[in-house]
Enzyme design. Structure first.
Site, short mmCIF file in Angstrom:
data_model
loop_
_atom_site.label_atom_id
_atom_site.label_comp_id
_atom_site.label_asym_id
_atom_site.label_seq_id
_atom_site.Cartn_x
_atom_site.Cartn_y
_atom_site.Cartn_z
N LYS A 36 0.83 -1.21 0.00
CA LYS A 36 0.00 0.00 0.00
C LYS A 36 0.87 1.26 0.00
CE LYS A 36 -2.15 -1.18 3.80
NZ LYS A 36 -1.53 -2.48 3.95
N THR A 37 1.84 1.28 0.89
CA THR A 37 2.69 2.46 0.98
C THR A 37 3.49 2.62 -0.30
OG1 THR A 37 2.79 2.19 3.37
CG2 THR A 37 4.46 3.59 2.38
N ASP A 223 -1.99 7.79 3.56
CA ASP A 223 -1.54 6.46 4.02
C ASP A 223 -2.17 6.17 5.38
OD1 ASP A 223 -0.24 4.04 4.00
OD2 ASP A 223 1.78 4.86 4.25
N GLU A 224 -2.25 4.91 5.76
CA GLU A 224 -2.77 4.49 7.08
C GLU A 224 -4.14 5.13 7.34
OE1 GLU A 224 -1.19 2.32 9.01
OE2 GLU A 224 0.90 2.37 8.31
N ARG A 599 5.12 -7.21 11.03
CA ARG A 599 6.31 -6.37 10.78
C ARG A 599 7.48 -7.20 10.27
NH1 ARG A 599 4.07 -2.86 9.19
NH2 ARG A 599 2.30 -4.21 9.54
#
Ligand code: ATP
Ligand code: MG
Length: 710
Positions: A36-37, A223-224, A599
């Site tokens: 996504k980023t 984002d986010e 992560r």
């Protein structure tokens, strides 16, 4: 049609669609690590490369400043220096930028200051006191939190209805919100909440200014998005009305900031708010191995009310990597030691330190890791917090202990002689130092002969007598009671107790934590030696550092290896989250677990301890329910799963106890090695500590576990 830029060729078809669908609203909704980023960054590059807009006509919002910097760097690589003209930053930064220009319209002067959370709390506390509120009964921090939640929803004091007013502080919170805003204005200051609230007010009151920004931002990217609050959403909606080109990316499973006002409905309702929105789902995960993804998916599947997503490893042919490791330990110290051993193993295998992270649920967990990391000589950095031994109050306390051990320690003397204030000014200290240099004596010895004003001489003599009395006590008392006496008699603890600033309480807590630490030391000498090693370690500025941070701070980041300690009921899921928000709180904790696991690229190590010392109290704990939610075929639980531990508590405990003893056994005559002092021979043994005659530095007392047999 222009030729397609090269950076598109590395994207998969869904990603490419998200990048090239530049017109109209787009929501990219997908799981962790699906790019996504990366899509967002590439999309900006694409807009610029295709000359769809000038860089300043692009507004891109990230969750942290760090994320903005990283995105800026990436962008620079793709499109060159024009990248720096893009409006790229957090909501707060964008807010500041707008207010620096138009703040005058909402009562600000251009040089307004932004208060940090400490300042905010102090300000509110003063107002409360002024109005006779008992701040012990009604904590300013709680009231501030209520006020901030209103701001998160875009509510100025006038907009909060009586019905919405809080019962806290006898229903006076709303009144104090007004007074707080007035006071901020008088000071020409804003808090973080105002950085959203004031631009909103600005736009509502001045349509022509809003129109200017609507005309400027041809493309908006966020984002986010799952962690935006209502005020942020309102801002976005206003700004997007110009061109209607808004692209938000997010993952409802990673919404972890509801306690700070984030509203996951923003992402769930995107299609209603922005009609004709295109929703794109990315399902290939490029970050993690199969086992890691399966573990994360299994945990999150226990939440209800999700949008639901499937995730596949991007390269199906690849191996699924290592199983997720789950290990139980007897206590927190042992957990920290084993984690650090594992880190050393990984390091030997070639994983750079900066590609590993320890992610904790609560910041108090970091101290235990710090101690072990320091001893192992592993450089680390704590993100979003101070290192324990670097804090002012800890350094002060250590200086006091050094004086008790050696009253002639001039550096320690200088550090604490006027802390708390003892009326010893710069002139007196200069005179004292000159006398010391002339006579070749130490500062404390020079007090008697120095040519000082009577008042200064009197307080210095009083301080000297105190130090000498501690010196005597240091021979008899154990380290912990000694420090307690010093902290009380010196007035140091009192100084912080009287201190009105918001951080004073935390400092007192840290001093108590230091009492805990001292419990583990046989002599003050040992501790002071230990503390001096820490400073040595601090000075090795090394770019290769292990990262230690909270799970909350780890959003959006990735590491090869991730350690997730403290998976115990009460700590994770956190008791408070569940008490305050019930099932919802538990689900948010579960999302936090999902964020933590995802992560990692290669390895995940989850651990828990059966006993943990929290603020000086030993507490028993059961392994986290999240451990039960891990799929058995994807984990390696080293034989001690939750049930096994509960049923066979003693069996699990005994091997550890035996092993620990074995580790600590250092017989007289044994040749040993110490990280800092080098090689030596054990000459006396006394439980956990031993005396060692080192070849280089002479005889020292050392905790046995910090030695290696050679
Ligand atoms: P999170 O939800 O954790 O924020 P994300 O969806 O934003 O994750 P990214 O951080 O953008 O995911 O990407 C995860 C990793 O996968 C990054 O290292 C990224 O460079 C890599 N990646 C993404 N897309 C591709 C691709 N098409 N080919 C190769 N690598 C990719
Ligand atoms: Mg991301």
């Amino acid at each position: 049609m222009m030729q397609e830029p090269e950076f598109l060729s590395v994207l998969n078809p869904e990603q490419k669609e998200a990048v090239t669908t530049t017109e109209g609203p787009v929501l990219v909704l997908s799981g962790a690590g699906t790019g996504k980023t990366r899509v967002l960054t590439t999309r900006i590059a694409y807009i610029l490369a295709m000359h769809l807009a000038h860089p300043w006509q692009v507004l891109a919002v990230t969750f942290t400043n760090k994320a903005a910097r990283e995105m800026g760097d990436r962008l620079q690589q793709m499109v060159g220096p024009i990248a720096s003209s893009v409006w790229l930053g957090t909501f707060h930064r964008i807010g500041v930028r707008i207010l620096r220009k138009y703040g005058g319209m909402v009562g600000l002067q251009p040089n307004f200051v932004v208060l940090d959370s400490d300042d905010q709390e102090r300000l509110l506390k003063n107002i409360l006191k002024q109005y006779g509120v008992d701040v012990k009964k009604y904590a300013p921090s709680i009231m501030l939190d209520i006020i901030q939640r209103w701001k998160d929803r875009g509510l100025a004091p006038e907009a909060v209805t009586r019905a919405e007013n809080s019962e806290f502080c006898e229903g006076r919170t709303l009144d104090f919100y007004k007074l707080y805003q007035q006071r901020l204005q008088e000071l020409n200051a804003v808090d973080f909440g105002d950085l959203l609230l004031l631009p909103l007010q600005l736009f509502q009151k001045n349509p022509e200014i809003l129109a200017e920004y609507q005309g400027q931002f041809h493309y908006i990217l966020v984002d986010e998005y799952q962690d935006t609050n209502v005020a942020q959403y309102m801002l976005l909606r206003l700004l997007a009305k110009g061109y209607n080109n808004i692209c938000c990316v997010g993952d409802d499973d990673q919404s972890i900031y509801s306690w700070r006002g984030a509203d996951v409905d923003n992402i769930l309702n995107f299609a209603q708010v922005f009609p004709d929105a295109k929703i794109i789902r990315l399902e290939r995960n490029y970050r993690s191995t199969g086992h890691i993804l399966a573990a994360a998916a299994s945990i999150i599947s226990h939440n209800v009310g999700r949008l639901g997503k499937t995730l596949h490893v991007a390269d199906e042919g690849a191996q699924s990597g290592n199983l997720v490791s789950v290990q139980g330990f007897w206590n927190g110290t042992q957990e920290a030691e084993k984690v650090v051993e594992q880190i050393e193993d990984e390091l030997h295998k070639g994983t750079p330190l900066s590609h590993m992270a320890i992610l904790v649920r609560a910041s108090f967990q970091t101290r235990e890791f710090e101690d072990v990391l320091i001893h192992a000589g592993i450089p680390y950095k704590i993100i979003g917090g101070f290192k324990f031994y670097e804090r002012e109050e800890i350094r002060d306390a250590v200086a006091y202990l050094r004086l008790a051990l050696n009253p002639h320690d001039d550096l320690a003397f200088i550090r604490v002689v006027n802390k708390p204030r003892r009326g010893i000014g710069d002139t007196a200290m200069q005179t004292l130092q000159t006398t010391a240099i002339q006579n070749g004596t130490t500062l404390i010895e020079s007090i008697e002969n120095a040519d000082l004003k009577a008042a200064a001489k009197k307080s210095l003599t009083a301080f000297k007598n105190l130090v000498l009395s501690w010196y005597e006590k240091a021979q008899a008392l154990a380290p912990m009671p000694l420090l307690q006496e010093i902290m009380n008699q010196s007035g140091y603890l009192m100084m912080w107790q009287m201190d009105k600033s918001p951080e004073a309480e935390g400092r007192i807590e840290n001093i108590h934590e230091l009492y805990n630490v001292l419990n583990d030391f046989e002599s003050v000498q040992d501790f002071v030696e230990y503390a001096s090693l820490l400073n040595e370690n601090d000075e090795q500025a090394s770019p290769e550092q292990l990262v230690v941070m909270t799970l909350h701070a780890s959003k959006g980041l990735e590491f090869d290896t991730v350690f997730l300690p403290g998976w115990e009921e009460g700590l994770f899921p956190h008791q408070r989250a569940m008490e305050e928000a019930g099932e919802k709180g538990l689900e948010e904790e579960r999302r936090l677990a999902y964020v933590g696991i995802t992560r990692a690229r290669q390895f995940v190590f989850i651990s828990y301890a059966s006993n943990r010392r929290v603020y000086g109290q030993w507490q028993n704990a059961l392994p986290s329910r999240f451990i039960d939610e891990l799929p058995e075929e994807h984990i390696d639980n080293k034989g001690n799963n939750r049930m096994g531990l509960a049923a066979n508590f003693a069996d699990v405990r005994m091997p550890w106890a035996r092993e620990k003893q074995a580790i600590n056994k250092r017989r007289v005559g044994q040749r040993v090695h110490h990280e800092t002092f080098g090689d030596g021979v054990v000459i006396r043994e006394n439980g956990e500590t031993v005396e060692v005659a080192f070849n280089r530095v002479g005889i020292k007392k050392i905790l046995a576990r910090f030695l290696e047999n050679i």
